[in-house]
Motif scaffolding. Structure first.
Motif, PDB file in Angstrom:
ATOM      1  N   VAL A   1       0.897  -1.273   0.022  1.00 49.11           N
ATOM      2  CA  VAL A   1       0.006   0.176  -0.084  1.00 49.11           C
ATOM      3  C   VAL A   1       0.687   1.132   0.042  1.00 49.11           C
ATOM      4  CG1 VAL A   1      -1.756   1.127   1.427  1.00 49.11           C
ATOM      5  CG2 VAL A   1      -1.784  -1.317   1.099  1.00 49.11           C
ATOM      6  N   LEU A   2       1.665   1.354   0.890  1.00 47.73           N
ATOM      7  CA  LEU A   2       2.714   2.510   0.993  1.00 47.73           C
ATOM      8  C   LEU A   2       3.458   2.793  -0.236  1.00 47.73           C
ATOM      9  CD1 LEU A   2       3.695   2.286   4.743  1.00 47.73           C
ATOM     10  CD2 LEU A   2       1.830   3.467   3.879  1.00 47.73           C
ATOM     11  N   ALA A   3       3.816   1.587  -0.916  1.00 50.87           N
ATOM     12  CA  ALA A   3       4.599   1.847  -2.004  1.00 50.87           C
ATOM     13  C   ALA A   3       3.622   2.550  -3.234  1.00 50.87           C
ATOM     14  CB  ALA A   3       5.045   0.522  -2.730  1.00 50.87           C
ATOM     15  N   HIS A   4       2.711   2.404  -3.241  1.00 52.11           N
ATOM     16  CA  HIS A   4       1.883   2.855  -4.274  1.00 52.11           C
ATOM     17  C   HIS A   4       1.471   4.362  -3.882  1.00 52.11           C
ATOM     18  CE1 HIS A   4      -1.530   4.168  -6.717  1.00 52.11           C
ATOM     19  NE2 HIS A   4      -2.345   4.546  -5.841  1.00 52.11           N
ATOM     20  N   TRP A   5       1.260   4.860  -2.633  1.00 55.73           N
ATOM     21  CA  TRP A   5       1.152   5.865  -2.147  1.00 55.73           C
ATOM     22  C   TRP A   5       2.175   6.851  -2.412  1.00 55.73           C
ATOM     23  CZ3 TRP A   5      -1.286   4.762   3.376  1.00 55.73           C
ATOM     24  CH2 TRP A   5      -2.543   4.631   3.073  1.00 55.73           C
ATOM     25  N   ALA A   6       3.550   6.200  -2.148  1.00 58.84           N
ATOM     26  CA  ALA A   6       4.727   7.132  -2.164  1.00 58.84           C
ATOM     27  C   ALA A   6       5.281   7.494  -3.478  1.00 58.84           C
ATOM     28  CB  ALA A   6       5.712   6.378  -1.325  1.00 58.84           C
ATOM     29  N   LEU A   7       4.984   6.494  -4.447  1.00 59.11           N
ATOM     30  CA  LEU A   7       5.284   6.517  -5.758  1.00 59.11           C
ATOM     31  C   LEU A   7       4.303   7.595  -6.635  1.00 59.11           C
ATOM     32  CD1 LEU A   7       6.284   3.013  -6.574  1.00 59.11           C
ATOM     33  CD2 LEU A   7       7.782   4.882  -6.900  1.00 59.11           C
ATOM     34  N   THR A   8       3.102   7.406  -6.044  1.00 56.17           N
ATOM     35  CA  THR A   8       2.124   8.370  -6.668  1.00 56.17           C
ATOM     36  C   THR A   8       2.171   9.838  -6.085  1.00 56.17           C
ATOM     37  OG1 THR A   8       0.401   6.643  -6.722  1.00 56.17           O
ATOM     38  CG2 THR A   8      -0.244   8.937  -6.657  1.00 56.17           C
ATOM     39  N   ALA A   9       2.643   9.773  -5.131  1.00 57.15           N
ATOM     40  CA  ALA A   9       3.253  11.117  -4.405  1.00 57.15           C
ATOM     41  C   ALA A   9       4.221  11.957  -5.192  1.00 57.15           C
ATOM     42  CB  ALA A   9       3.375  11.418  -3.030  1.00 57.15           C
ATOM     43  N   GLY A  10       5.352  10.972  -5.483  1.00 52.96           N
ATOM     44  CA  GLY A  10       6.672  11.333  -6.211  1.00 52.96           C
ATOM     45  C   GLY A  10       7.653  11.964  -5.472  1.00 52.96           C
ATOM     46  N   ASN A  11       8.758  12.248  -5.829  1.00 52.94           N
ATOM     47  CA  ASN A  11       9.861  12.895  -5.395  1.00 52.94           C
ATOM     48  C   ASN A  11       9.642  14.069  -4.669  1.00 52.94           C
ATOM     49  OD1 ASN A  11      11.005  10.650  -7.019  1.00 52.94           O
ATOM     50  ND2 ASN A  11      12.916  11.257  -6.176  1.00 52.94           N
ATOM     51  N   GLU A  12       9.000  14.933  -5.274  1.00 50.05           N
ATOM     52  CA  GLU A  12       8.646  16.216  -4.684  1.00 50.05           C
ATOM     53  C   GLU A  12       8.057  16.196  -3.316  1.00 50.05           C
ATOM     54  OE1 GLU A  12       5.338  15.166  -7.342  1.00 50.05           O
ATOM     55  OE2 GLU A  12       7.372  15.112  -7.455  1.00 50.05           O
ATOM     56  N   GLU A  13       7.097  15.208  -2.878  1.00 51.63           N
ATOM     57  CA  GLU A  13       6.569  14.978  -1.810  1.00 51.63           C
ATOM     58  C   GLU A  13       7.414  14.481  -0.836  1.00 51.63           C
ATOM     59  OE1 GLU A  13       3.816  16.328  -0.971  1.00 51.63           O
ATOM     60  OE2 GLU A  13       3.479  17.320  -2.736  1.00 51.63           O
ATOM     61  N   THR A  14       8.568  13.722  -1.127  1.00 54.92           N
ATOM     62  CA  THR A  14       9.482  12.971  -0.238  1.00 54.92           C
ATOM     63  C   THR A  14      10.842  13.356   0.122  1.00 54.92           C
ATOM     64  OG1 THR A  14      10.417  11.759  -2.101  1.00 54.92           O
ATOM     65  CG2 THR A  14       8.235  10.813  -1.093  1.00 54.92           C
ATOM     66  N   ASP A  15      10.793  14.830  -0.125  1.00 60.83           N
ATOM     67  CA  ASP A  15      12.048  15.462   0.123  1.00 60.83           C
ATOM     68  C   ASP A  15      13.536  15.117  -0.534  1.00 60.83           C
ATOM     69  OD1 ASP A  15      11.046  17.346   2.045  1.00 60.83           O
ATOM     70  OD2 ASP A  15      11.253  15.977   3.489  1.00 60.83           O
ATOM     71  N   GLY A  16      12.956  14.567  -2.152  1.00 61.71           N
ATOM     72  CA  GLY A  16      13.813  14.181  -2.795  1.00 61.71           C
ATOM     73  C   GLY A  16      14.312  12.523  -2.630  1.00 61.71           C
ATOM     74  N   LEU A  17      13.921  11.928  -1.591  1.00 57.98           N
ATOM     75  CA  LEU A  17      14.431  10.714  -1.315  1.00 57.98           C
ATOM     76  C   LEU A  17      13.573   9.814  -2.397  1.00 57.98           C
ATOM     77  CD1 LEU A  17      14.479  10.174   2.522  1.00 57.98           C
ATOM     78  CD2 LEU A  17      16.311   9.793   0.896  1.00 57.98           C
ATOM     79  N   ASN A  18      14.155   8.841  -2.621  1.00 61.47           N
ATOM     80  CA  ASN A  18      13.448   7.847  -3.438  1.00 61.47           C
ATOM     81  C   ASN A  18      12.109   7.382  -2.738  1.00 61.47           C
ATOM     82  OD1 ASN A  18      12.565   5.371  -4.769  1.00 61.47           O
ATOM     83  ND2 ASN A  18      14.796   4.773  -5.355  1.00 61.47           N
ATOM     84  N   PRO A  19      10.988   7.353  -3.500  1.00 62.63           N
ATOM     85  CA  PRO A  19       9.741   7.203  -2.918  1.00 62.63           C
ATOM     86  C   PRO A  19       9.755   5.785  -2.213  1.00 62.63           C
ATOM     87  CG  PRO A  19       9.321   8.314  -4.742  1.00 62.63           C
ATOM     88  CD  PRO A  19      10.728   8.139  -4.787  1.00 62.63           C
ATOM     89  N   THR A  20      10.396   4.648  -3.062  1.00 63.59           N
ATOM     90  CA  THR A  20      10.699   3.226  -2.292  1.00 63.59           C
ATOM     91  C   THR A  20      11.319   3.323  -1.035  1.00 63.59           C
ATOM     92  OG1 THR A  20      12.719   2.809  -3.660  1.00 63.59           O
ATOM     93  CG2 THR A  20      10.478   2.222  -4.486  1.00 63.59           C
ATOM     94  N   LEU A  21      12.237   4.158  -0.688  1.00 65.82           N
ATOM     95  CA  LEU A  21      12.900   4.420   0.655  1.00 65.82           C
ATOM     96  C   LEU A  21      11.575   4.639   1.740  1.00 65.82           C
ATOM     97  CD1 LEU A  21      16.352   5.662  -0.160  1.00 65.82           C
ATOM     98  CD2 LEU A  21      15.651   3.155   0.125  1.00 65.82           C
ATOM     99  N   ILE A  22      11.095   5.848   1.209  1.00 64.48           N
ATOM    100  CA  ILE A  22       9.939   6.481   2.358  1.00 64.48           C
ATOM    101  C   ILE A  22       9.020   5.415   2.681  1.00 64.48           C
ATOM    102  CG2 ILE A  22       8.306   8.105   2.477  1.00 64.48           C
ATOM    103  CD1 ILE A  22      11.045   9.235   2.416  1.00 64.48           C
TER     104      ILE A  22
END
Length: 248
Positions: free
Chosen positions: A184-205
């Motif tokens: 679930v979280l992988a889909h959410w993070a990848l949909t949000a994209g790097n701009e919402e993860t402070d530049g970190l790879n969304p899969t890491l988040i």
């Protein structure tokens, strides 16, 4: 937090899974000759795929699973691979080579098996982060969660460590909770994209969040059930643990 959960399984497993919960959609197709096609027609409706928990090692099932992994990659679907899904990868690492939406969640034994299959070189027991980076880079920068006393998470560039408090008890099936949450979280993070993860790879988040959530569920369930705690008790804690970590 998923809206729907589809379970693709063998015919023998389907009645048991159906009786477990009315909230999952069960497809008893994995051991059939048309298994790949039966799963493939559902792929446009899926936002992530978790492969491995409860899979088993039947040769036909594993062959179908390998092809399904490839079909998911063609569609850009995030893959979370655990348990016997990792066995498939260890037998043929090229099946996910370079797929950066793949997240592998090996325990100590599974990590060692992958390391030997891919690198075929000595394992440095004093340098866990170094081993992790070596393996990931050799696999084309997939993301790996190396489960342990501390969960080490890396995409081959950055290494994160999740040491959220859990308990001294690890339940059988706890890894399934982690891989499911990660789907679930992988889909959410990848949909949000790097701009919402402070530049970190969304899969890491996503991986860090799933590890923290699993550990928090473990901690809360252990406070209530102590040594009798099971993974089912942990599942009951998901709502409050999620709220405490992410919504408070």
């Amino acid at each position: 937090g998923a809206d729907l959960s589809h379970v693709f399984c063998t015919k023998d497993a389907a009645p048991v899974i159906k009786s477990y919960s009315p909230n999952v959609i069960v497809h008893p197709v994995l051991d059939t000759s048309s298994g790949v096609e039966d799963v493939e027609k559902w792929l446009p409706a899926l936002h992530s795929m978790v492969i491995g928990p409860g899979l088993g090692r039947d040769e036909k099932v594993l062959q179908n699973t390998k092809v399904i992994m490839q079909k998911c990659q063609q569609r850009g679907i995030p893959l979370v691979i655990d348990a016997d899904g990792l066995w498939v990868v260890a037998q043929d690492p090229s099946v996910i080579q370079g797929y950066r939406k793949a997240i592998l969640t090996p325990n100590v034994v599974e990590f060692f098996r992958l390391y030997n299959a891919v690198l075929k070189s000595p394992f440095n027991e004093c340098d866990h982060s170094g081993n992790l980076l070596q393996l990931i880079q050799a696999m084309g920068n997939v993301t790996i969660v190396q489960k342990g006393e501390k969960d080490l998470i890396s995409d081959g560039t950055t290494v994160l460590a999740c040491s959220q408090q859990g308990s001294g008890r690890r339940c059988g099936g706890q890894g399934d909770l982690l891989s499911g949450a990660l789907g679930v979280l992988a889909h959410w993070a990848l949909t949000a994209g790097n701009e919402e993860t402070d530049g970190l790879n969304p899969t890491l988040i996503a991986a860090f969040g799933a590890c923290a959530l699993t550990r928090q569920c473990n901690h809360q369930a252990f406070q209530k059930h102590r040594r009798s705690m099971t993974t089912s008790d942990m599942i009951e804690e998901i709502s409050t643990a999620f709220n405490k970590l992410f919504e408070s």
